[in-house]
Design an enzyme around this catalytic site. Structure first.
Site, short mmCIF file in Angstrom:
data_model
loop_
_atom_site.label_atom_id
_atom_site.label_comp_id
_atom_site.label_asym_id
_atom_site.label_seq_id
_atom_site.Cartn_x
_atom_site.Cartn_y
_atom_site.Cartn_z
N HIS A 49 -49.56 68.73 14.87
CA HIS A 49 -49.76 68.89 16.31
C HIS A 49 -49.80 67.50 16.97
O HIS A 49 -50.12 66.51 16.31
CB HIS A 49 -51.10 69.58 16.60
CG HIS A 49 -51.13 71.04 16.27
ND1 HIS A 49 -52.08 71.59 15.44
CD2 HIS A 49 -50.35 72.06 16.68
CE1 HIS A 49 -51.88 72.90 15.35
NE2 HIS A 49 -50.83 73.21 16.08
N CYS A 65 -59.69 70.64 16.93
CA CYS A 65 -59.27 72.06 16.74
C CYS A 65 -60.43 73.02 16.65
O CYS A 65 -60.25 74.21 16.83
CB CYS A 65 -58.45 72.27 15.48
SG CYS A 65 -57.85 70.88 14.67
C1 CIR Z 1 -53.00 75.54 10.93
O1 CIR Z 1 -52.16 75.08 10.16
O2 CIR Z 1 -52.68 76.19 11.92
C2 CIR Z 1 -54.46 75.34 10.62
N1 CIR Z 1 -54.66 75.35 9.21
C3 CIR Z 1 -54.95 74.04 11.20
C4 CIR Z 1 -54.89 74.01 12.68
C5 CIR Z 1 -55.29 72.70 13.23
N2 CIR Z 1 -55.33 72.74 14.65
C6 CIR Z 1 -55.16 71.69 15.44
O3 CIR Z 1 -54.84 70.60 14.98
N3 CIR Z 1 -55.31 71.88 16.75
#
Ligand code: CIR
Length: 253
Positions: free
Chosen positions: A161, A248
């Protein structure tokens, strides 16, 4: 100033969350303790924290940031690009209806995860990534403009991201690692360069007078303190195993 935050307690199924990190499976009990530590850090920043129930249907549902973008003028429910995460938006919507009278949506074929969205005042930088496509980004820009705000896109090369490797901490300062250190989109900011060993700490979170920084990234912590901020270190390695950073784990508004 932010006054509230929403978090979701990790579910047991967290251990099956998406990851490319090669750091092993997270330990659920440790993740719960680290999540409580994170909530305490938000409360120390004077945020009123709403804690949502775990949702076993969605292993990654503790990463609430991706399912919605909260602005001072409206909430936007996203359309996650990861198929296993699409359903997370239903439960977040129910909660956001308690806080927002204006709720907008990103719709197919557009996809967007709000980890790809970085707020800088009234302007929002939107990463085009494997999770967020151009259609989703332009839907968001149109929504932002209809509410008197603006947005622009940034093409990602290798990170999950946008905010995986760049964070705005106020006063025109960006924490930037890797591909974002010299990115032309950010040429007018004062950049605090995060070196490769501390890339994970480029996802630090500015909340009111504080910056939450993952524990153990001392160069980054010191640089942020030297810029005049109070640092709160937070221990979240079980979430790092799932590519999750500090931002997140909450929605702040
Ligand atoms: C994913 O791959 O979607 C989750 N394991 C981690 C999400 C991390 N979110 C973020 O950086 N905003």
């Amino acid at each position: 100033m932010f006054s509230k935050a929403i978090v979701r307690t990790p579910c047991k199924n967290l251990v099956n969350g998406l990851t490319s990190a090669n750091l092993g499976k997270p330990d659920y009990e440790k993740a719960l303790i680290q999540h409580q530590d994170y909530i305490r850090a938000l409360q120390k920043c004077c945020l009123d924290v709403t804690i949502l129930e775990p949702d076993e249907n969605y292993p990654d549902s503790t990463f609430v940031e991706d399912a919605a973008l909260l602005t001072p003028h409206c909430a936007i429910i996203t359309n996650p690009g990861a198929p296993s995460r699409k359903g997370e938006i239903t439960n977040i919507k129910n909660e956001l209806e308690r806080h927002y009278s204006k709720i907008e949506y990103i719709n197919n074929p557009g996809t967007l995860e709000a980890g790809d969205v970085m707020m800088v005042g009234d302007h929002y930088y939107i990463g085009i990534s494997e999770r967020t496509n151009t259609d989703g980004a332009w839907q968001l820009i149109n929504i932002l403009e209809s509410c008197g705000m603006s947005g622009s896109t940034v093409l990602l090369k290798g990170v999950l991201h946008l905010k995986t490797a760049v964070s705005y901490i106020g006063n025109n300062i960006l924490l930037a690692a890797g591909e974002f250190i010299d990115n032309v989109e950010f040429k007018n900011f004062n950049i605090i360069k995060i070196n490769d060993e501390e890339t994970y700490a480029a996802n630090s979170v500015w909340i009111n007078d504080y910056v939450l920084v993952p524990i153990g990234f001392t160069k980054t912590s010191k640089a942020i303190e030297s810029a005049g901020y109070k640092v709160i270190e937070v221990d979240v390695p079980e979430f790092q195993k799932l590519d999750g950073g500090l931002s997140c784990l909450s929605l702040r508004f």
